[in-house]
Design an enzyme around this catalytic site. Sequence first.
Site, PDB file in Angstrom:
ATOM      1  N   HIS A  46      11.908  23.813 -38.942  1.00  0.00           N
ATOM      2  CA  HIS A  46      12.780  24.748 -38.225  1.00  0.00           C
ATOM      3  C   HIS A  46      12.184  24.990 -36.850  1.00  0.00           C
ATOM      4  CE1 HIS A  46      14.441  26.918 -41.979  1.00  0.00           C
ATOM      5  NE2 HIS A  46      13.493  26.136 -42.464  1.00  0.00           N
ATOM      6  N   TYR A 209      17.629  22.289 -45.958  1.00  0.00           N
ATOM      7  CA  TYR A 209      18.427  22.226 -44.728  1.00  0.00           C
ATOM      8  C   TYR A 209      18.626  20.785 -44.276  1.00  0.00           C
ATOM      9  CZ  TYR A 209      13.610  22.298 -42.800  1.00  0.00           C
ATOM     10  OH  TYR A 209      12.288  22.046 -42.525  1.00  0.00           O
TER      11      TYR A 209
HETATM   12  P1  FAD Z   1      -1.028  20.168 -36.188  1.00  0.00           P
HETATM   13  O1  FAD Z   1       0.447  20.011 -36.077  1.00  0.00           O
HETATM   14  O2  FAD Z   1      -1.690  20.073 -37.512  1.00  0.00           O
HETATM   15  O3  FAD Z   1      -1.666  19.096 -35.206  1.00  0.00           O
HETATM   16  C1  FAD Z   1      -3.041  18.853 -35.135  1.00  0.00           C
HETATM   17  C2  FAD Z   1      -3.221  17.479 -34.489  1.00  0.00           C
HETATM   18  O4  FAD Z   1      -4.595  17.296 -34.188  1.00  0.00           O
HETATM   19  C3  FAD Z   1      -2.817  16.348 -35.425  1.00  0.00           C
HETATM   20  O5  FAD Z   1      -1.979  15.436 -34.737  1.00  0.00           O
HETATM   21  C4  FAD Z   1      -4.158  15.724 -35.832  1.00  0.00           C
HETATM   22  O6  FAD Z   1      -4.049  14.344 -36.109  1.00  0.00           O
HETATM   23  C5  FAD Z   1      -4.990  15.998 -34.584  1.00  0.00           C
HETATM   24  N1  FAD Z   1      -6.447  16.060 -34.844  1.00  0.00           N
HETATM   25  C6  FAD Z   1      -7.081  16.720 -35.842  1.00  0.00           C
HETATM   26  N2  FAD Z   1      -8.421  16.559 -35.746  1.00  0.00           N
HETATM   27  C7  FAD Z   1      -8.624  15.766 -34.653  1.00  0.00           C
HETATM   28  C8  FAD Z   1      -9.798  15.234 -34.037  1.00  0.00           C
HETATM   29  N3  FAD Z   1     -11.043  15.468 -34.538  1.00  0.00           N
HETATM   30  N4  FAD Z   1      -9.662  14.464 -32.928  1.00  0.00           N
HETATM   31  C9  FAD Z   1      -8.424  14.203 -32.400  1.00  0.00           C
HETATM   32  N5  FAD Z   1      -7.284  14.672 -32.957  1.00  0.00           N
HETATM   33  C10 FAD Z   1      -7.382  15.456 -34.061  1.00  0.00           C
HETATM   34  N6  FAD Z   1       6.083  25.464 -38.901  1.00  0.00           N
HETATM   35  C11 FAD Z   1       7.232  25.793 -38.258  1.00  0.00           C
HETATM   36  O7  FAD Z   1       7.195  26.331 -37.128  1.00  0.00           O
HETATM   37  N7  FAD Z   1       8.467  25.555 -38.856  1.00  0.00           N
HETATM   38  C12 FAD Z   1       8.557  24.988 -40.102  1.00  0.00           C
HETATM   39  O8  FAD Z   1       9.676  24.765 -40.607  1.00  0.00           O
HETATM   40  C13 FAD Z   1       7.345  24.629 -40.808  1.00  0.00           C
HETATM   41  N8  FAD Z   1       7.374  24.066 -42.056  1.00  0.00           N
HETATM   42  C14 FAD Z   1       6.189  23.737 -42.683  1.00  0.00           C
HETATM   43  C15 FAD Z   1       6.200  23.181 -43.971  1.00  0.00           C
HETATM   44  C16 FAD Z   1       5.009  22.842 -44.624  1.00  0.00           C
HETATM   45  C17 FAD Z   1       5.033  22.289 -46.047  1.00  0.00           C
HETATM   46  C18 FAD Z   1       3.774  23.019 -43.969  1.00  0.00           C
HETATM   47  C19 FAD Z   1       2.453  22.640 -44.640  1.00  0.00           C
HETATM   48  C20 FAD Z   1       3.747  23.571 -42.685  1.00  0.00           C
HETATM   49  C21 FAD Z   1       4.946  23.949 -42.039  1.00  0.00           C
HETATM   50  N9  FAD Z   1       4.951  24.536 -40.776  1.00  0.00           N
HETATM   51  C22 FAD Z   1       6.105  24.883 -40.137  1.00  0.00           C
HETATM   52  C23 FAD Z   1       3.677  24.828 -40.109  1.00  0.00           C
HETATM   53  C24 FAD Z   1       3.343  23.778 -39.094  1.00  0.00           C
HETATM   54  O9  FAD Z   1       3.379  22.490 -39.637  1.00  0.00           O
HETATM   55  C25 FAD Z   1       1.976  24.020 -38.490  1.00  0.00           C
HETATM   56  O10 FAD Z   1       1.768  25.380 -38.249  1.00  0.00           O
HETATM   57  C26 FAD Z   1       1.896  23.246 -37.182  1.00  0.00           C
HETATM   58  O11 FAD Z   1       1.963  21.857 -37.435  1.00  0.00           O
HETATM   59  C27 FAD Z   1       0.627  23.594 -36.421  1.00  0.00           C
HETATM   60  O12 FAD Z   1       0.622  22.869 -35.215  1.00  0.00           O
HETATM   61  P2  FAD Z   1      -0.753  22.495 -34.538  1.00  0.00           P
HETATM   62  O13 FAD Z   1      -0.404  21.720 -33.315  1.00  0.00           O
HETATM   63  O14 FAD Z   1      -1.602  23.703 -34.410  1.00  0.00           O
HETATM   64  O15 FAD Z   1      -1.495  21.554 -35.589  1.00  0.00           O
END
Ligand code: FAD
Length: 376
Positions: A46, A209
Amino acid sequence: MGKQKIAIIGAGLGGAVAGSLLQHSGFDVDVYEQAPTFSRLGAGIHMGPNVLKIFERIGVAEKIVSISSTPTFWLSRDGISGEYLSRIPLEGYGHTYCTVHRGDLQALQCDTLKDGTLHFGKKLATIEDTGIDVHMTFEDGTSASADIVIGADGINSKIRETLLGFEKPNYSGWVGHRALINAERLKKYDLEFEDCVKWWGPDRHMMVYFTTSRKDEYYYVTGVPHDAWEFETAFVDSSREEMHAAFPGYHPVIEALIDSTETVTKWPLFNRNPLPIWSQGRLVMLGDACHPMKPHMAQGAAMAIEDAAMLTRCLLETGISDYATAFKLYEVNRRDRATRVQVVSNANTFLLTQEDPSWVYGYDVYAEPLRTEDAA
Ligand code: FAD
């Protein structure tokens, strides 16, 4: 003297937008992602009006709306009787509410980064803040430096580990099953498959959805109690049998969705207690690196993206040289909201009953007055 550099670790949903917003604001930014290449992971997401307002700034809001399903209500229904528990309008918060394929969204986000600034296959191995700059080494043997580094590297953040020491995230005692269903398979049922509906049981749920504007792909994600996560991998395969066992006697729509499932995966839901710091020296974190949560409000990525927007705003306010003030301002202006969302999301009560979600969806990170009082 060359232009000051920002490095971002992680091109997930928060990191890619942070890179793009900062580049659109004139900063020199490189993004380092551990994955060898981009892949279309099988899941939906979403994106609420609070995020679409931010997508306007990097020129992708219209495109994202055009590929998404745009439900006008979030429906909550009793998982067994089907009774409606709430019908929450999703219009009237200043932009569109989208549900979309996560991979399609991420591809659009990454496309907004300047050519040559997104580096795949760069898993951060070590990071050192020398006091003058930050030195990074990657597992492929290469290295890079930057003036400041943003850790957008998710729940197992290396930046978090560097600042606070290694600590496993907390297993919440719940798993989420995820499946994408070809909507053709649902046509044989004399049932209504609604645009955005959460089916609630006493201790479990299924959120459902569409993930495309054509509504040819339907998606479900569950929250189901599960004692321990005994696997080393990020997710494992599940099955129709396991899904039927998890939702016995549930509504015919749920039965039909499980019967129509071709592949389904099972993901552990982890979280962390609020961190004591979000930055130190030249390192700062955003998104799941600093406030991971159970996903039941569908706002985890939204918080990462809001963080990215606020951090950009603060850096524009101070310039990179005064990163210390920017990081303090950023935390002061983000911590309360991110923590509130974390608490409500972990409690899994959001929109179960008829409530006003304006505090979440109506929020505009650019319209908020910048709080400076506690950042001095
Ligand atoms: P991430 O998206 O986890 O990205 C981290 C990135 O860093 C990744 O690409 C990874 O490969 C990279 N990385 C990690 N370590 C290293 C390293 N050492 N060196 C280089 N790269 C690295 N949120 C919503 O807003 N809406 C939703 O509908 C939703 N549904 C969800 C459903 C599920 C089942 C789950 C588990 C989560 C959901 N979320 C949703 C939450 C959402 O997925 C996360 O909060 C979001 O992805 C966080 O974004 P981020 O960029 O902080 O981390």
